[in-house]
Motif scaffolding. Structure first.
Motif, PDB file in Angstrom:
ATOM      1  N   SER B 106     -66.123  -4.645 -17.963  1.00  0.00           N
ATOM      2  CA  SER B 106     -67.016  -3.526 -17.684  1.00  0.00           C
ATOM      3  C   SER B 106     -68.487  -3.850 -17.916  1.00  0.00           C
ATOM      4  O   SER B 106     -69.347  -3.021 -17.670  1.00  0.00           O
ATOM      5  CB  SER B 106     -66.622  -2.315 -18.535  1.00  0.00           C
ATOM      6  N   LEU B 107     -68.763  -5.034 -18.447  1.00  0.00           N
ATOM      7  CA  LEU B 107     -70.157  -5.443 -18.617  1.00  0.00           C
ATOM      8  C   LEU B 107     -70.487  -6.512 -17.584  1.00  0.00           C
ATOM      9  O   LEU B 107     -69.643  -7.339 -17.251  1.00  0.00           O
ATOM     10  CB  LEU B 107     -70.379  -5.996 -20.026  1.00  0.00           C
ATOM     11  N   ASN B 108     -71.724  -6.480 -17.097  1.00  0.00           N
ATOM     12  CA  ASN B 108     -72.144  -7.464 -16.093  1.00  0.00           C
ATOM     13  C   ASN B 108     -72.267  -8.852 -16.747  1.00  0.00           C
ATOM     14  O   ASN B 108     -73.055  -9.039 -17.665  1.00  0.00           O
ATOM     15  CB  ASN B 108     -73.487  -7.043 -15.498  1.00  0.00           C
ATOM     16  N   PRO B 109     -71.481  -9.817 -16.257  1.00  0.00           N
ATOM     17  CA  PRO B 109     -71.464 -11.134 -16.913  1.00  0.00           C
ATOM     18  C   PRO B 109     -72.769 -11.913 -16.776  1.00  0.00           C
ATOM     19  O   PRO B 109     -72.999 -12.867 -17.515  1.00  0.00           O
ATOM     20  CB  PRO B 109     -70.324 -11.878 -16.212  1.00  0.00           C
ATOM     21  N   ARG B 164     -68.083  -6.192 -27.678  1.00  0.00           N
ATOM     22  CA  ARG B 164     -68.419  -5.773 -26.321  1.00  0.00           C
ATOM     23  C   ARG B 164     -68.260  -4.265 -26.161  1.00  0.00           C
ATOM     24  O   ARG B 164     -69.073  -3.624 -25.509  1.00  0.00           O
ATOM     25  CB  ARG B 164     -67.510  -6.481 -25.331  1.00  0.00           C
ATOM     26  N   GLN B 165     -67.193  -3.722 -26.784  1.00  0.00           N
ATOM     27  CA  GLN B 165     -67.030  -2.281 -26.665  1.00  0.00           C
ATOM     28  C   GLN B 165     -68.149  -1.567 -27.404  1.00  0.00           C
ATOM     29  O   GLN B 165     -68.609  -0.509 -26.992  1.00  0.00           O
ATOM     30  CB  GLN B 165     -65.638  -1.861 -27.165  1.00  0.00           C
ATOM     31  N   ARG B 166     -68.662  -2.169 -28.476  1.00  0.00           N
ATOM     32  CA  ARG B 166     -69.819  -1.580 -29.157  1.00  0.00           C
ATOM     33  C   ARG B 166     -71.031  -1.592 -28.237  1.00  0.00           C
ATOM     34  O   ARG B 166     -71.826  -0.650 -28.217  1.00  0.00           O
ATOM     35  CB  ARG B 166     -70.137  -2.350 -30.439  1.00  0.00           C
ATOM     36  N   VAL B 167     -71.195  -2.678 -27.480  1.00  0.00           N
ATOM     37  CA  VAL B 167     -72.312  -2.740 -26.531  1.00  0.00           C
ATOM     38  C   VAL B 167     -72.159  -1.645 -25.476  1.00  0.00           C
ATOM     39  O   VAL B 167     -73.127  -0.956 -25.130  1.00  0.00           O
ATOM     40  CB  VAL B 167     -72.385  -4.132 -25.845  1.00  0.00           C
ATOM     41  N   MET B 168     -70.923  -1.447 -24.989  1.00  0.00           N
ATOM     42  CA  MET B 168     -70.665  -0.381 -24.017  1.00  0.00           C
ATOM     43  C   MET B 168     -71.082   0.965 -24.591  1.00  0.00           C
ATOM     44  O   MET B 168     -71.684   1.787 -23.902  1.00  0.00           O
ATOM     45  CB  MET B 168     -69.162  -0.328 -23.670  1.00  0.00           C
TER      46      MET B 168
END
Lengths: 309, 336, 341
Positions: B106-109, B164-168
């Motif tokens: 879900s994050l742009n690589p 990553r989920q924290r970044v989301m």
């Protein structure tokens, strides 16, 4: 793995490729029918002269010695002398012909990339629309048209009938347009198809949905979020295309009477100018390897994830 | 007591997908509402339409395949389905945010974490690059990411799943939205990381007063997080109730079956698990009448003929089952 | 189901290590190893269900694959039915797979989409050649019936079935060769709860019917509590606790197990428990922490944990073991140990 180690490692990997290339070019000289010494000595040479030539060329030495000598000389920039002109092969190649062919290939690649990307993006963002179907049809056509035929047709239309552009030759920008299109069409078609499928794949990914959920506009989603990711596989194709264009240049240069490497090869083959053929092919092969090396580095710069593997 | 305000009211929402084999009514008349500052859980198994419901609220259904065909989505008294595309863009990420199941994809690589948070701030808060970056780093700190300055410059693949989920979450909460929709936010995570993330969402919700909508198949997460629960089955809400009611006094036979078939880690067993027989029907071939009837242990004649309405009960809860209607007693009991 | 001492040991894993090399540097040499499984030992009795639980990267699936030699182990012994599997030739091992079957999480990936269900099972029967060709059709029908798939569906292809049914087909295929041990690698994890319950019941039913032994690999402690007799908890390539079901869930003796259990959201609204939230992420298995591997996240860690790797200490006389220095002298009450978080 950091960039430095990667470049070094990639350089090491080109060593076997280079050995293969030089070996192939070297063996070519020995495998093609006809006695090189006989040809090089000239039609009217007597057996003694031929034997003398053979001795001069070192053709009496064992094969591996000959090969080593060939490589050692090549590395030092000595590819022998042309039979036709008696000038050093490297001089013939690098005086102007090399620059012209590289120029042609670069312009051809630029045309291919520009046309291909724009067409691919339009197709992908308007999936199944008339524009998409039309572009993909033209792309299919572009893939199937032979280079020489396209070149001749373009000359016929734009130079002979309309008189807008010069028929042949090289020099001004007007000279470049038709050869660039001729050369770039096939690549543009491949890049367009590749860009389309790559874009469609990326547009389906979760992070595109995340971008929309942030309130990002369509345009930014396509050009910032999607295109960047979609380009990763396209870069490889562009690199391969550039290599292919070197081959395509042989035909294009012949059609448009451009004095580049391609034409040099053809002329040299016709004249049985062995050292010239050998040298030109070697230069082209090295150029191809070099381009691929650069593509790999570019690929890595765009795609940071490769670090994982 | 202050009057409670409904921040979100979904009425008769219908979303369909159009395939070669016909129309799939993924969401088929869904109603529920959410009070400001509260949490609602949308529960169901695959094919229940819970995720499509959440995507419909932000109007993120892909236009080439699906469409919202009916209903109203009232957000703070305004119908989102009547907003222009531009107005919706201004709402997304600003008033209503969303986090998704797979933090991996879900994050742009190709963008750094900081850039992805800053983008949202720049769109909605007219901040310049530098201000947005500072705020993005702040957000990373806020969601409990250690050394946020360094992390902001990293790419998603350099972070663990939990990070990553924290970044989301940081992206979603960057503009302080009034409503956060979390679609299976912890399903892809390990339990100890899930516990961290759930705790974080709860803490931030409290600090920022955000209303929360959680889509999940995990009844444990519902019990942990939610005030209200809507249980979905085959595109419809079959039960809407207080979290306590759902777990202590569930009314719909599907809710009961679902609760019983989950193996629990904090309860001992003897023998087999209770099961719901059969499988979810195909969306192309939905049963006439109640959609759960073919699997329901209590089904009678009427269940197979007529689709029950969502019935209000005295305590404000709702259930879509004939058992709770006056017609039920007239039905003949069937020997099963 | 409690095990009597007369049952024999079917599977014994001794000092199993699975290291995967990491290539790197200029010449692609092996620069390091991922220590996915690092010196673990356990055994499984005949007829028993032993579960391996843990979070992603703990090595539970790697262990299953190593036992079957789907990836050849780096070191150790896998003694199955009195024979060391790691000493067998490739051909012998292929023959041996008749006794050890595996069921994966994603049944769709392991079923050939071009074959019908009966062809899929027939192929397994053919390879092991235990049923004469004439009787195969009947055997396939029986097997499918056993797992709850009607004989009218035997000539359909995998894509025509739902996820739950596909898992049943996978089970039927595993059963077709009359295995002694079935390794279930997250076999029910991808299924919806209502379907998961059906498949779990089926597995239990089959165990009773065919005296099967299961090695059940899962991250879901609810499922594990339902199906297991004994449980192995793994963390970062090591076993941290082994116990029978009752002791593990009611009297966990390793801080990681305690944290893991407390982290699962409960549907029991009345029983609000003290939750231990572990800080940070699982460290990298390439360079695991010195001493106890859990000490970086453990709320009870003290100096010794950072220096010395704990062995598996016996907690009671019943086979409850834990790799925590705090229980070296027998079981303790962890709620009385001061936490340093």
């Amino acid at each position: 793995m950091n960039m430095f180690v990667f470049i070094l490692r990639r350089l090491f990997q080109t060593i076997p490729v280079m050995i293969g290339v030089t070996l192939a070019v070297f063996l070519m000289m020995h495998l093609i029918p006809g006695d090189a010494a006989k040809i090089m000595a000239g039609e009217n040479a007597n057996p003694d002269q031929i034997e003398q030539m053979r001795e001069n060329l070192g053709l009496n030495d064992p094969l591996h010695i000959q090969y080593l000598r060939f490589v050692t000389n090549a590395v030092q920039g000595d590819l022998g002398n042309s039979i036709r002109t008696s000038r050093p092969v490297t001089e013939e190649i690098f005086s102007s012909r090399f620059a012209i062919t590289v120029q042609l290939a670069l312009i051809g690649t630029a045309a291919a990339v520009l046309l291909g990307l724009v067409a691919g993006i339009i197709s992908a963002t308007r999936k199944y629309s008339a524009a998409d179907v039309g572009i993909m049809l033209v792309a299919l056509l572009g893939l199937s048209l032979p280079n020489f035929w396209l070149g001749i047709m373009l000359i016929y239309l734009f130079s002979v009938n309309l008189g807008w552009l010069p028929v042949a030759g090289w020099g001004t920008w007007e000279h470049m347009i038709l050869p660039a299109i001729t050369l770039g069409t096939g690549g543009a078609a491949i890049i367009a198809r590749m860009t389309r499928s790559s874009m469609l794949e990326v547009l389906n990914q979760d992070f595109i949905r995340t971008a929309y959920a942030k309130g990002v506009s369509d345009k930014v989603v396509i050009y910032k979020h999607a295109l960047r990711n979609a380009l990763i596989p396209v870069v490889t194709v562009v690199g391969l295309q550039f290599g292919g264009l070197l081959g395509g240049a042989v035909i294009t240069e012949t059609v448009f009477a451009i004095n580049g490497l391609g034409r040099l090869i053809i002329d040299s083959i016709r004249a049985h100018d062995f050292p010239m053929v050998q040298g030109t092919i070697l230069v082209c092969a090295v150029l191809f390897v070099l381009v691929n090396f650069l593509v790999d580095i570019t690929y890595r710069l765009i795609n940071k994830r490769i670090d994982l593997n | 007591m202050a009057k409670t305000v409904k921040i979100l009211e979904v009425k008769g929402l219908r979303t369909s997908f159009f395939t070669d084999e016909g129309e799939v009514k993924a969401v088929d008349g869904v109603d529920f509402s959410l009070e400001r500052g509260k949490t609602i859980g949308i529960v169901g198994e695959s094919g229940s339409g819970k995720s499509i419901t959440s995507l419909s609220i932000l109007r993120l259904i892909e236009e080439s395949t699906g469409r919202i065909v009916g209903g109203e989505i009232m957000f703070k008294g305004e119908n989102l389905l009547q907003k222009s595309k531009k107005q919706m863009m201004a709402i997304r990420g600003n008033n209503i945010s969303m986090i998704f199941q797979e933090p991996m994809t879900s994050l742009n690589p190709t963008l750094t974490c900081g850039e992805q948070i800053a983008e949202s701030i720049r769109i909605h808060q007219k901040a310049n690059r530098k201000e947005a970056w500072v705020k993005a780093v702040d957000m990373l700190r806020h969601v409990g990411i250690p050394s946020p300055e360094k992390r902001a410059k990293q790419y998603p693949f350099e972070l663990s799943g939990g990070m990553r989920q924290r970044v989301m979450i940081a992206i979603a909460l960057a503009c302080n939205p009034e409503l956060l929709i979390a679609d299976e936010p912890t399903t892809a995570l390990d339990v100890t990381i899930q516990a961290q993330i759930l705790e974080l969402i709860k803490k931030l919700q409290e600090e920022m007063g955000t209303s929360l909508m959680i889509i999940t198949h995990d009844l444990g997460v519902v019990a942990e997080m939610c005030d209200k629960v809507a249980v979905m089955y085959c595109g419809k809400v079959v039960e809407y109730a207080d979290v306590k009611t759902i777990f202590t006094n569930p009314k719909h036979p599907y809710t009961v079956g679902l609760l019983n078939s989950v193996p629990k880690h904090d309860q001992d067993y003897e023998g087999d698990l209770a099961v719901i027989p059969g499988a979810v029907p195909s969306p192309f071939n939905l049963p006439q009448g109640c959609r759960f009837a073919p699997r329901c242990p209590h089904a009678r004649g009427i269940c197979r003929e007529e689709l029950p309405e969502l019935l209000d009960s005295a305590d404000g809860d709702q259930v879509r089952c004939w058992i709770y209607s006056e017609k039920w007693e007239k039905q003949e009991e069937e020997v099963r | 189901m409690s095990m009597t001492t007369t049952t024999k040991t079917l599977l014994e894993v001794k000092n199993l290590k699975q290291y995967f090399p990491i290539k790197g540097g200029l010449f692609g040499r092996t620069v390091n190893h991922v220590k996915a499984v690092d010196d673990i030992s356990f055994h499984v009795q005949e007829g028993e269900t032993v579960s391996i639980v843990g979070e992603s990267g703990c090595g539970k699936s790697t262990t299953g694959r190593a036992i079957l030699r789907l990836d050849n182990p780096y070191a150790g012994e896998v003694i199955f039915d009195g024979e060391n599997l790691l000493g067998l030739s490739k051909a012998e091992m292929r023959k041996k797979r008749q006794d050890l079957q595996i069921i994966f999480q994603d049944p769709y990936a392991s079923l050939n989409p071009r074959q019908t269900v009966s062809q899929i099972i027939e192929e397994a029967l053919q390879i092991q050649n235990i049923v004469p060709p004439k009787e195969r059709r009947k055997k396939i029908a029986d097997l499918l019936q056993t797992v709850g798939i009607g004989t009218h569906q035997m000539d359909r292809h995998p894509h025509e079935f739902s996820g739950g049914q596909r898992q049943r087909i996978g089970i039927a295929r595993a059963l077709s060769v009359n295995p002694k041990l079935i390794i279930c690698d997250e076999a029910v994890s991808a299924l919806d709860v209502s379907i998961q319950a059906q498949v779990l019941n089926l597995l239990k039913d089959l165990q009773r019917k065919f005296q099967l032994t299961y090695l059940f690999i899962s991250h879901d402690l609810g499922v594990v509590r339902h199906i297991s007799d004994r449980i192995i908890v793994m963390y970062l390539g090591k076993i941290v606790e082994i116990a029978d079901k009752k002791s593990l869930f009611e009297n966990p003796q390793h801080p990681y197990t305690i944290a893991l259990l407390s982290a699962i959201p409960s549907t029991n609204l009345e029983k609000k428990r003290e939750r231990i939230i572990l800080k940070g992420d699982v460290p990298s298995p390439i360079d695991p922490p010195q001493g106890c591997r859990f000490h970086t996240r453990c709320p009870f860690a003290f100096d010794r944990c950072r220096a010395e790797q704990p062995g598996l200490y016996k907690v009671d006389g019943e086979g409850h073991q834990s790799a925590c220095h705090l229980v070296e002298n027998g079981q303790i009450d962890f709620s009385k140990v001061p936490s340093n978080h």
